[in-house]
Scaffold this motif. Structure first.
Motif, PDB file in Angstrom:
ATOM      1  N   PRO A 168      34.661  52.985  43.851  1.00  0.00           N
ATOM      2  CA  PRO A 168      33.798  53.433  42.744  1.00  0.00           C
ATOM      3  C   PRO A 168      33.414  52.270  41.833  1.00  0.00           C
ATOM      4  CG  PRO A 168      35.675  54.917  43.019  1.00  0.00           C
ATOM      5  CD  PRO A 168      35.933  53.727  43.900  1.00  0.00           C
ATOM      6  N   ALA A 169      32.274  52.434  41.162  1.00  0.00           N
ATOM      7  CA  ALA A 169      31.709  51.375  40.323  1.00  0.00           C
ATOM      8  C   ALA A 169      32.728  50.788  39.345  1.00  0.00           C
ATOM      9  CB  ALA A 169      30.495  51.910  39.559  1.00  0.00           C
ATOM     10  N   GLU A 170      33.532  51.647  38.740  1.00  0.00           N
ATOM     11  CA  GLU A 170      34.439  51.169  37.683  1.00  0.00           C
ATOM     12  C   GLU A 170      35.551  50.268  38.215  1.00  0.00           C
ATOM     13  OE1 GLU A 170      33.603  54.246  38.376  1.00  0.00           O
ATOM     14  OE2 GLU A 170      35.314  55.635  38.426  1.00  0.00           O
ATOM     15  N   ASN A 171      35.821  50.320  39.532  1.00  0.00           N
ATOM     16  CA  ASN A 171      36.880  49.475  40.090  1.00  0.00           C
ATOM     17  C   ASN A 171      36.340  48.260  40.834  1.00  0.00           C
ATOM     18  OD1 ASN A 171      38.590  51.544  39.245  1.00  0.00           O
ATOM     19  ND2 ASN A 171      38.453  52.588  41.207  1.00  0.00           N
ATOM     20  N   ALA A 172      35.030  48.178  40.970  1.00  0.00           N
ATOM     21  CA  ALA A 172      34.447  47.170  41.865  1.00  0.00           C
ATOM     22  C   ALA A 172      34.720  45.733  41.406  1.00  0.00           C
ATOM     23  CB  ALA A 172      32.945  47.408  42.010  1.00  0.00           C
ATOM     24  N   GLN A 173      34.598  45.464  40.108  1.00  0.00           N
ATOM     25  CA  GLN A 173      34.791  44.087  39.649  1.00  0.00           C
ATOM     26  C   GLN A 173      36.239  43.616  39.866  1.00  0.00           C
ATOM     27  OE1 GLN A 173      32.311  41.835  38.368  1.00  0.00           O
ATOM     28  NE2 GLN A 173      34.017  40.487  38.902  1.00  0.00           N
ATOM     29  N   SER A 174      37.213  44.481  39.584  1.00  0.00           N
ATOM     30  CA  SER A 174      38.600  44.033  39.745  1.00  0.00           C
ATOM     31  C   SER A 174      38.929  43.843  41.228  1.00  0.00           C
ATOM     32  CB  SER A 174      39.579  44.985  39.054  1.00  0.00           C
ATOM     33  OG  SER A 174      39.624  46.212  39.734  1.00  0.00           O
ATOM     34  N   VAL A 175      38.364  44.688  42.071  1.00  0.00           N
ATOM     35  CA  VAL A 175      38.552  44.515  43.524  1.00  0.00           C
ATOM     36  C   VAL A 175      37.929  43.191  43.970  1.00  0.00           C
ATOM     37  CG1 VAL A 175      37.707  45.360  45.757  1.00  0.00           C
ATOM     38  CG2 VAL A 175      38.808  46.936  44.155  1.00  0.00           C
ATOM     39  N   ALA A 176      36.732  42.932  43.483  1.00  0.00           N
ATOM     40  CA  ALA A 176      36.049  41.683  43.846  1.00  0.00           C
ATOM     41  C   ALA A 176      36.871  40.476  43.379  1.00  0.00           C
ATOM     42  CB  ALA A 176      34.652  41.646  43.240  1.00  0.00           C
ATOM     43  N   ASP A 177      37.424  40.559  42.178  1.00  0.00           N
ATOM     44  CA  ASP A 177      38.252  39.464  41.660  1.00  0.00           C
ATOM     45  C   ASP A 177      39.457  39.214  42.573  1.00  0.00           C
ATOM     46  OD1 ASP A 177      36.490  39.279  39.524  1.00  0.00           O
ATOM     47  OD2 ASP A 177      37.776  40.374  38.122  1.00  0.00           O
TER      48      ASP A 177
END
Lengths: 225, 225
Positions: A168-177
């Motif tokens: 989901p959008a809200e978790n995407a940045q931390s996953v990418a990091d």
């Protein structure tokens, strides 16, 4: 697209390939799809206008794009299909295998894992990750789902190069990091957010709403002009 | 893309919009995504160079694209964000609701139905179809799965305009033919095949292998140049 998605800056050479646009990159994949189909149909020579018509662009743009591959076209003849395919696959880097991991084992991930086109193009999925403790340890399409805490060790162990973000959008940045920290070189993002990545990490975003919107726009145009 | 995917031929007028390329159409959606985000962040005025940088293209191309919307830019100031959004949404035809059906209720369809971006952009799924008799009658994300034999009656009853083809490659053409016969005006195709459609029906194809290939290419470029 963020500025991080831009094609990496050139290395100081004035070679024409140094300024390859994102649009050209996309066209190269499309040229390859059409050429492979035509080659399978027995077409040994193709012209820039055939390619242009297939992509809806003009011949001059096709010739300019293909000049990036070297001196392949024969004036008055065209391009030898197989030669162009080989050059494109080499230049695109898809004449070798690529390994990828998928984060977020939902419906989209399952659809991707079953999509046979990836294997045909030399892409191999080597690991799955999910934050949902109930999914960890499960086998999905022959791969075990790992915990997010294991991203670093598993990416290193598998030497995976590409990461697919299907969370989901809200978790995407931390996953990418996490993927970037683990050494992943490129991310295919399906979450409808603009990811911020270090310049050395490549990014392709597939926003499915944009695709449907394009379709609506084409229908709208057809109905109103 | 087949030639059927090209933007519909112009109606004989020499207006600049008559020759809108597929690439411009794609850029309009991307302009809109960036503008909506900037607008939410409080940016009241944007320049062509900001938009150009966001999309990785030059200012001149941005100005040329946006001229298609009318005389909106103010020399030395730029574009008013909200005004540009309104004009784009109107021109794209996404200032109204669009209804869509999905054929093939597998993992991809389930992912699409759960994708909240569609609703936000005014797209409403109104019916599902599948050839698998075990799925017919099931409710998926609040919609009933209908038999393929009912495509015509259900599309007419729901007045659906767009169809999403999420079936295996070998079934995609016959599914598309059924949708066209039922009166669908545009098709979003996820099957890795080139669909042949009548000129009046619009087509957008999302080939997921092409997206992953693009990513590999960007990583390859970053590593080799």
């Amino acid at each position: 697209m963020s500025k991080h998605e831009a094609v990496p800056a050139n290395n100081g050479n004035a070679a024409p390939e140094a300024k390859l646009s994102r649009a050209s990159v996309q066209r190269f994949s499309l040229y390859l799809r059409h050429l492979e189909r035509w080659n399978a149909e027995g077409l040994q020579v193709v012209s820039s206008s055939q390619l242009g018509e297939a992509l809806g662009i003009n011949d001059a743009q096709v010739r300019k794009d293909l000049a990036y591959l070297g001196n392949l076209g024969q004036p008055g003849i065209g391009y030898y299909t197989q030669e162009l395919i080989t050059a494109l696959r080499h230049r695109l880097g898809v004449d070798r295998a690529w390994t990828a991991v998928v984060v977020g084992v939902g419906n989209l991930a399952r659809a991707l894992l079953r999509y046979r086109g990836f294997g045909e193009q030399g892409f191999k999925f080597v690991a799955l990750f999910d934050a949902d403790i109930r999914k960890i340890g499960q086998a999905v399409e022959g791969l075990t789902v790992h915990a997010m805490d294991d991203v670093s060790s598993v990416v290193r162990a598998t030497q995976a190069e590409l990461g697919v973000v299907a969370v989901p959008a809200e978790n995407a940045q931390s996953v990418a990091d996490s993927l970037v920290a683990a050494g992943i070189k490129g991310i295919l993002n399906f979450a409808p957010v603009t990811l911020r990545l270090p310049g050395a990490v490549s990014l392709v975003t597939v926003d499915l709403a944009v695709q449907l919107e394009q379709l609506a726009f084409l229908v709208h145009l057809a109905q109103n002009e």
